[in-house]
Design a protein around this motif. Structure first.
Motif, PDB file in Angstrom:
ATOM      1  N   GLU A   1       0.826  -1.203   0.000  1.00  0.00           N
ATOM      2  CA  GLU A   1       0.000   0.000   0.000  1.00  0.00           C
ATOM      3  C   GLU A   1       0.862   1.255   0.000  1.00  0.00           C
ATOM      4  OE1 GLU A   1      -4.074   1.681   2.054  1.00  0.00           O
ATOM      5  OE2 GLU A   1      -2.793   0.363   3.224  1.00  0.00           O
ATOM      6  N   LEU A   2       0.428   2.222  -0.801  1.00  0.00           N
ATOM      7  CA  LEU A   2       1.051   3.547  -0.866  1.00  0.00           C
ATOM      8  C   LEU A   2      -0.057   4.563  -1.062  1.00  0.00           C
ATOM      9  CD1 LEU A   2       3.461   5.541  -1.173  1.00  0.00           C
ATOM     10  CD2 LEU A   2       3.434   4.975  -3.626  1.00  0.00           C
ATOM     11  N   ARG A   3      -0.046   5.608  -0.236  1.00  0.00           N
ATOM     12  CA  ARG A   3      -1.060   6.656  -0.338  1.00  0.00           C
ATOM     13  C   ARG A   3      -0.398   8.003  -0.626  1.00  0.00           C
ATOM     14  NH1 ARG A   3      -6.188   5.505   2.057  1.00  0.00           N
ATOM     15  NH2 ARG A   3      -6.281   3.402   2.954  1.00  0.00           N
ATOM     16  N   LEU A   4      -1.005   8.752  -1.565  1.00  0.00           N
ATOM     17  CA  LEU A   4      -0.536  10.088  -1.923  1.00  0.00           C
ATOM     18  C   LEU A   4      -1.661  11.082  -1.688  1.00  0.00           C
ATOM     19  CD1 LEU A   4       1.168   9.318  -5.365  1.00  0.00           C
ATOM     20  CD2 LEU A   4       2.183   9.143  -3.095  1.00  0.00           C
ATOM     21  N   ASN A   5      -1.290  12.301  -1.249  1.00  0.00           N
ATOM     22  CA  ASN A   5      -2.310  13.328  -1.078  1.00  0.00           C
ATOM     23  C   ASN A   5      -2.629  13.977  -2.424  1.00  0.00           C
ATOM     24  OD1 ASN A   5      -0.184  15.110  -1.578  1.00  0.00           O
ATOM     25  ND2 ASN A   5       0.041  15.704   0.569  1.00  0.00           N
ATOM     26  N   ALA A   6      -3.477  14.987  -2.408  1.00  0.00           N
ATOM     27  CA  ALA A   6      -3.905  15.620  -3.654  1.00  0.00           C
ATOM     28  C   ALA A   6      -2.759  16.281  -4.406  1.00  0.00           C
ATOM     29  CB  ALA A   6      -4.999  16.650  -3.355  1.00  0.00           C
ATOM     30  N   ALA A   7      -1.690  16.624  -3.698  1.00  0.00           N
ATOM     31  CA  ALA A   7      -0.517  17.226  -4.334  1.00  0.00           C
ATOM     32  C   ALA A   7       0.465  16.180  -4.866  1.00  0.00           C
ATOM     33  CB  ALA A   7       0.195  18.159  -3.348  1.00  0.00           C
ATOM     34  N   GLY A   8       0.131  14.899  -4.696  1.00  0.00           N
ATOM     35  CA  GLY A   8       1.005  13.833  -5.175  1.00  0.00           C
ATOM     36  C   GLY A   8       2.136  13.490  -4.234  1.00  0.00           C
ATOM     37  N   ARG A   9       2.051  13.897  -2.969  1.00  0.00           N
ATOM     38  CA  ARG A   9       3.088  13.613  -1.985  1.00  0.00           C
ATOM     39  C   ARG A   9       2.691  12.428  -1.113  1.00  0.00           C
ATOM     40  NH1 ARG A   9       3.806  19.948  -0.156  1.00  0.00           N
ATOM     41  NH2 ARG A   9       4.831  20.659  -2.095  1.00  0.00           N
TER      42      ARG A   9
ATOM     43  N   SER B   1      12.578   8.936   8.349  1.00  0.00           N
ATOM     44  CA  SER B   1      11.199   9.412   8.377  1.00  0.00           C
ATOM     45  C   SER B   1      11.008  10.391   7.230  1.00  0.00           C
ATOM     46  CB  SER B   1      10.866  10.093   9.706  1.00  0.00           C
ATOM     47  OG  SER B   1      11.671  11.245   9.906  1.00  0.00           O
ATOM     48  N   LEU B   2       9.798  10.410   6.675  1.00  0.00           N
ATOM     49  CA  LEU B   2       9.461  11.309   5.572  1.00  0.00           C
ATOM     50  C   LEU B   2       8.065  11.848   5.809  1.00  0.00           C
ATOM     51  CD1 LEU B   2       9.984  12.561   2.755  1.00  0.00           C
ATOM     52  CD2 LEU B   2       9.054  10.447   1.769  1.00  0.00           C
ATOM     53  N   LEU B   3       7.937  13.178   5.869  1.00  0.00           N
ATOM     54  CA  LEU B   3       6.651  13.817   6.096  1.00  0.00           C
ATOM     55  C   LEU B   3       6.033  14.258   4.772  1.00  0.00           C
ATOM     56  CD1 LEU B   3       7.486  16.006   9.242  1.00  0.00           C
ATOM     57  CD2 LEU B   3       6.360  13.763   9.150  1.00  0.00           C
ATOM     58  N   PRO B   4       4.707  14.433   4.726  1.00  0.00           N
ATOM     59  CA  PRO B   4       4.056  14.820   3.479  1.00  0.00           C
ATOM     60  C   PRO B   4       4.548  16.141   2.904  1.00  0.00           C
ATOM     61  CG  PRO B   4       2.430  13.971   5.014  1.00  0.00           C
ATOM     62  CD  PRO B   4       3.721  14.088   5.770  1.00  0.00           C
ATOM     63  N   ASP B   5       5.098  17.035   3.722  1.00  0.00           N
ATOM     64  CA  ASP B   5       5.595  18.302   3.198  1.00  0.00           C
ATOM     65  C   ASP B   5       7.009  18.180   2.633  1.00  0.00           C
ATOM     66  OD1 ASP B   5       7.114  18.026   5.476  1.00  0.00           O
ATOM     67  OD2 ASP B   5       6.351  19.813   6.486  1.00  0.00           O
ATOM     68  N   GLY B   6       7.563  16.975   2.600  1.00  0.00           N
ATOM     69  CA  GLY B   6       8.872  16.760   2.012  1.00  0.00           C
ATOM     70  C   GLY B   6      10.014  16.723   2.998  1.00  0.00           C
TER      71      GLY B   6
ATOM     72  N   LEU C   1      25.906   8.662  10.736  1.00  0.00           N
ATOM     73  CA  LEU C   1      25.170   9.337   9.669  1.00  0.00           C
ATOM     74  C   LEU C   1      23.962  10.045  10.263  1.00  0.00           C
ATOM     75  CD1 LEU C   1      25.167   6.409   7.064  1.00  0.00           C
ATOM     76  CD2 LEU C   1      26.812   8.303   7.217  1.00  0.00           C
ATOM     77  N   ASN C   2      23.785  11.286   9.873  1.00  0.00           N
ATOM     78  CA  ASN C   2      22.661  12.075  10.386  1.00  0.00           C
ATOM     79  C   ASN C   2      22.320  13.141   9.342  1.00  0.00           C
ATOM     80  OD1 ASN C   2      20.663  13.082  11.986  1.00  0.00           O
ATOM     81  ND2 ASN C   2      22.015  13.930  13.551  1.00  0.00           N
ATOM     82  N   PHE C   3      21.264  12.884   8.564  1.00  0.00           N
ATOM     83  CA  PHE C   3      20.892  13.782   7.486  1.00  0.00           C
ATOM     84  C   PHE C   3      19.461  14.249   7.656  1.00  0.00           C
ATOM     85  CE2 PHE C   3      23.821  10.612   5.532  1.00  0.00           C
ATOM     86  CZ  PHE C   3      24.920  11.445   5.383  1.00  0.00           C
ATOM     87  N   SER C   4      19.235  15.518   7.373  1.00  0.00           N
ATOM     88  CA  SER C   4      17.892  16.100   7.374  1.00  0.00           C
ATOM     89  C   SER C   4      17.787  17.074   6.223  1.00  0.00           C
ATOM     90  CB  SER C   4      17.585  16.813   8.701  1.00  0.00           C
ATOM     91  OG  SER C   4      17.601  15.920   9.788  1.00  0.00           O
ATOM     92  N   GLY C   5      16.581  17.261   5.726  1.00  0.00           N
ATOM     93  CA  GLY C   5      16.381  18.210   4.634  1.00  0.00           C
ATOM     94  C   GLY C   5      14.955  18.184   4.154  1.00  0.00           C
ATOM     95  N   ILE C   6      14.752  18.772   2.990  1.00  0.00           N
ATOM     96  CA  ILE C   6      13.428  18.844   2.361  1.00  0.00           C
ATOM     97  C   ILE C   6      13.563  18.402   0.921  1.00  0.00           C
ATOM     98  CG2 ILE C   6      11.480  20.309   1.733  1.00  0.00           C
ATOM     99  CD1 ILE C   6      12.164  22.139   4.018  1.00  0.00           C
ATOM    100  N   LEU C   7      12.783  17.414   0.524  1.00  0.00           N
ATOM    101  CA  LEU C   7      12.780  16.946  -0.853  1.00  0.00           C
ATOM    102  C   LEU C   7      12.060  17.942  -1.747  1.00  0.00           C
ATOM    103  CD1 LEU C   7      11.911  13.158  -0.386  1.00  0.00           C
ATOM    104  CD2 LEU C   7      14.157  14.147  -0.836  1.00  0.00           C
ATOM    105  N   ALA C   8      12.581  18.125  -2.943  1.00  0.00           N
ATOM    106  CA  ALA C   8      11.926  18.994  -3.929  1.00  0.00           C
ATOM    107  C   ALA C   8      10.942  18.162  -4.736  1.00  0.00           C
ATOM    108  CB  ALA C   8      12.973  19.630  -4.847  1.00  0.00           C
ATOM    109  N   TRP C   9       9.654  18.233  -4.384  1.00  0.00           N
ATOM    110  CA  TRP C   9       8.665  17.405  -5.080  1.00  0.00           C
ATOM    111  C   TRP C   9       8.447  17.931  -6.487  1.00  0.00           C
ATOM    112  CZ3 TRP C   9       8.040  13.137  -2.582  1.00  0.00           C
ATOM    113  CH2 TRP C   9       8.059  13.118  -1.194  1.00  0.00           C
TER     114      TRP C   9
END
Length: 252
Positions: free
Chosen positions: A139-147, A203-208, A244-252
């Motif tokens: 199962e994979l769920r995406l919101n209306a923005a495709g995230r 972890s990955l949040l819907p806002d990227g 290893l310790n990485f954080s950031g925001i994905l460019a959707w």
């Protein structure tokens, strides 16, 4: 009142008849309007059972994508299709359904793709990595923005190699994903007895926003090329491991 009900039933049957006869280009036109740069060389079939060939999007090409309408999905308030993508570098099958609030739900996704093609389709910057990605995602769920807002499944990274400078084999890795609370994806990644040992959580949040923490090490101490590459992250600890310790925001 009885006449009104019969009229609604007749209208519904007429609309369904139109949908069954609508050309497949109705689907591709809708996709093109929502995904700038999306094109298909040829389109065959109907809106409920069609095939697109020569798809192009974000610089990536897929030879063929077919879909088959699943009318039973209407009982859950969704419009559902069976998808089948076929390409030498990208194969994917599964069920897709979109709800009236434009949220997507994918089920029983299985497939195989080259790492660089999958990254291109996801709209992410090209990484100096090569390999094969194998999906087994119930199962994979995406919101209306495709995230992505939830996922449950396993991803295998096969024969992962770095292309930064000289080509170095990193090995195979297993990524396990599950839904996070209240939304998003969490999981863990672990090596499969390859040249690079790796264990961590993400972890990955819907806002990227994403976060990854873990540790890596070179399994064979005599593998000097890989050790030198890992030294780009800084010196290892007393046990020969790199934190290893990485954080950031994905460019959707």
């Amino acid at each position: 009142m009885k006449t009104f009900r019969y009229s609604l039933l007749g209208l519904g049957a007429f609309l369904l008849f139109l949908l069954l006869l609508a050309p497949a280009s109705l689907i591709t036109d809708h996709i093109s309007a929502r995904l700038p740069g999306f094109t298909a060389q040829t389109v065959e079939g109907t809106a409920t059972d069609g095939i697109m060939q020569g798809l192009q999007w974000r610089g990536a090409r897929i030879e063929k994508l077919g879909w088959d309408w699943r009318p039973l999905a209407l009982a859950t308030g969704r419009l559902g299709f069976r998808l089948d993508a076929d390409d030498p570098d990208f194969k994917l099958t599964g069920d897709a359904a979109i709800s009236w609030d434009r949220q997507w739900r994918f089920q029983n996704l299985t497939g195989r793709a080259l790492f660089e093609k999958l990254y291109a389709l996801a709209g992410q910057p090209k990484l100096p990595l090569q390999g094969v990605v194998e999906l087994n995602v119930p199962e994979l769920r995406l919101n209306a923005a495709g995230r992505p807002i939830a996922a449950n499944g396993v991803v295998h990274l096969r024969n992962l190699r770095t292309t930064l400078g000289q080509s170095l084999t990193l090995g195979d890795f297993i990524v396990q994903a599950m839904p996070a609370d209240p939304s998003g994806i969490q999981g863990k990644i672990q090596d499969d007895n390859g040249p690079l040992t790796l264990a961590g959580t993400f972890s990955l949040l819907p806002d990227g926003r994403y976060h990854f923490s873990g540790q890596a090490a070179v399994r064979d101490a005599s593998n000097q090329p890989l050790r030198q590459a890992m030294n780009l992250l800084g010196p290892p600890d007393n046990h020969g491991r790199w934190p290893l310790n990485f954080s950031g925001i994905l460019a959707w």
